[in-house]
Design an enzyme around this catalytic site. Sequence first.
Site, PDB file in Angstrom:
ATOM      1  N   LYS A   1     -44.613  48.955  77.556  1.00 39.95           N
ATOM      2  CA  LYS A   1     -43.617  49.996  77.858  1.00 39.95           C
ATOM      3  C   LYS A   1     -43.447  50.919  76.657  1.00 39.95           C
ATOM      4  CE  LYS A   1     -38.815  50.159  79.648  1.00 39.95           C
ATOM      5  NZ  LYS A   1     -37.643  49.315  80.027  1.00 39.95           N
TER       6      LYS A   1
ATOM      7  N   SER B   1     -36.014  50.059  84.789  1.00 38.48           N
ATOM      8  CA  SER B   1     -36.664  51.142  84.086  1.00 38.48           C
ATOM      9  C   SER B   1     -38.107  50.839  83.677  1.00 38.48           C
ATOM     10  CB  SER B   1     -35.854  51.493  82.832  1.00 38.48           C
ATOM     11  OG  SER B   1     -35.856  50.397  81.925  1.00 38.48           O
TER      12      SER B   1
ATOM     13  N   SER C   1     -33.852  45.764  84.193  1.00 41.06           N
ATOM     14  CA  SER C   1     -35.048  46.606  84.102  1.00 41.06           C
ATOM     15  C   SER C   1     -36.391  45.890  84.062  1.00 41.06           C
ATOM     16  CB  SER C   1     -34.957  47.525  82.887  1.00 41.06           C
ATOM     17  OG  SER C   1     -34.180  48.644  83.215  1.00 41.06           O
TER      18      SER C   1
HETATM   19  N1  GLN Z   1     -30.570  50.162  85.885  1.00 40.17           N
HETATM   20  C1  GLN Z   1     -29.710  49.797  84.793  1.00 40.17           C
HETATM   21  C2  GLN Z   1     -29.322  51.031  84.040  1.00 40.17           C
HETATM   22  O1  GLN Z   1     -29.639  52.078  84.457  1.00 40.17           O
HETATM   23  C3  GLN Z   1     -30.385  48.806  83.902  1.00 40.17           C
HETATM   24  C4  GLN Z   1     -31.432  49.396  83.065  1.00 40.17           C
HETATM   25  C5  GLN Z   1     -32.065  48.436  82.112  1.00 40.17           C
HETATM   26  O2  GLN Z   1     -32.023  47.230  82.315  1.00 40.17           O
HETATM   27  N2  GLN Z   1     -32.631  48.980  81.053  1.00 40.17           N
HETATM   28  O3  GLN Z   1     -28.693  50.973  83.021  1.00 40.17           O
END
Ligand code: GLN
Length: 489
Positions: free
Chosen positions: A75, A150, A174
């Site tokens: 990532k 994400s 995420s």
């Molecule tokens: N979807 C969640 C957010 O937007 C979690 C994102 C994540 O785990 N980085 O914050």
Amino acid sequence: MRTGHEIREAIARKQTSALEVVEQALESAGRLETELHAYIRLLPERARIKAREIDAAVTRGDKLGPLAGVPIAVKDIFTVAGEIATAGSKILENFRSPYSATVVEKLERAGAVIIGKTNMDEFAMGSSCENSAFFPTRNPWDVTRVPGGSSGGSAATVGAGTVPIGLGTDTGGSIREPASFCNIVGVKPTYGRVSRFGMIAFASSLDQAGPMTADVRDAAQTLEVIAGFDEFDSTSVDVPVSDYTAALRDDLSGVRVGIVAEFEAEIGASDPALAALYKAAYADLERLGATLVEVHLPHARYGLATYYLIAPAECSSNLARYDGARYGRRVQNGGDVFEMFERTRAAGFGDEVKRRIILGTYALSAGYYDAYYVRAQKIRTLIKRDFDTSFAACDVIACPAVSCAPFELGQKMQDPVSMYLMDYFTIPMSLAGIPALSVPAGYVTGLPVGLQIVAPAFEEARMLGIAHAYEAATGHARRREPPLAGAAR
Ligand code: GLN
């Protein structure tokens, strides 16, 4: 050849070479990219150099690392020495890191070969990969749908079979949510289990790195490589790393699996098809010898509200450093330094990031701090206590990883709250700091979804062992291939 352990084995036995494997992965990545858009950058030259080093080690008869010659995708939130790391943001478009993240160093020392940096929601804020400043990634199971986020790029490329192992981060879901959407295994370790050094920060008290893999064995192997104390991360915990692969098991006799009453009521009311799929998954666990026990997480329903105070508060502080003076992009045309900061941040951040910074700054401001931030911290403690109480009655919890199947691109972009709701079942574990994973659990209208397995802090071995038994008995991911598959299988 699908999994990392099979690839390593074949290279060690000289049935193939690391270079050959890397060329295949690069070819597959390149071929699928026009539809999948999983990578912000491929690193073909670097990958070939590393692969040749592995092949030379094989020829010399050296002892090979546990991931020798296995192609992986990282990532773009992790730094790799000498390479650009954007975190999916324009503000870091040109940021070249002078050093590698600890996890990247550990993976390379174990012999893994990074073939590219994957797409993500900007600064890991999102659940669909559509908040990337560059382009959205697609789901290999249906390119009109999102791969989740994400860590969507890593999920999509592993899901398509281009590489067996991806690296992701999970702050509120995420890793688990995109793993669920792309039919792969995704592990969020205990907070403090894996070093955050060299991982671009979103919400520091929640962020954790973890593996996203073709199967549970690869997840166990990868976690074993990346876990461990790191003096460069002040919240890294000095607890010995277990032998996760040795803990993999095939039956569940004697295992008590907690089923969360509140979650079952929630999913039963919102998505009957998904609820039925999860019921079948619990029945599979029972068939393998587990005893199901009902547990309660009465405060989990406040998880989302709690998270959307704590995470934005921490992000507003973490993202203050992107001011145009020190990192990446700068926008300046006349004016003073404050104007430069303003213009840089206005042009460099996307809408969702700005929304979070505004929310977080508000929650931390004098007069509101006690009412919002401190109160959220107190609820966080209550959520953690719910898990402590539950784990007195069970060894692991099994519950939904997601509240719906992969959705269409654009469907939730105009409605941030419906996007936030995607993490309803993953956020409580993040707030509690405990490990959780998603393992393929079957299909709803042809689209994959994952089962979440949750364990007490530092019980990753137990969690992976149980997931392995479930995977071995059900083999949901093994049985079908996504329409967009790129591997030479
Ligand atoms: N979807 C969640 C957010 O937007 C979690 C994102 C994540 O785990 N980085 O914050």
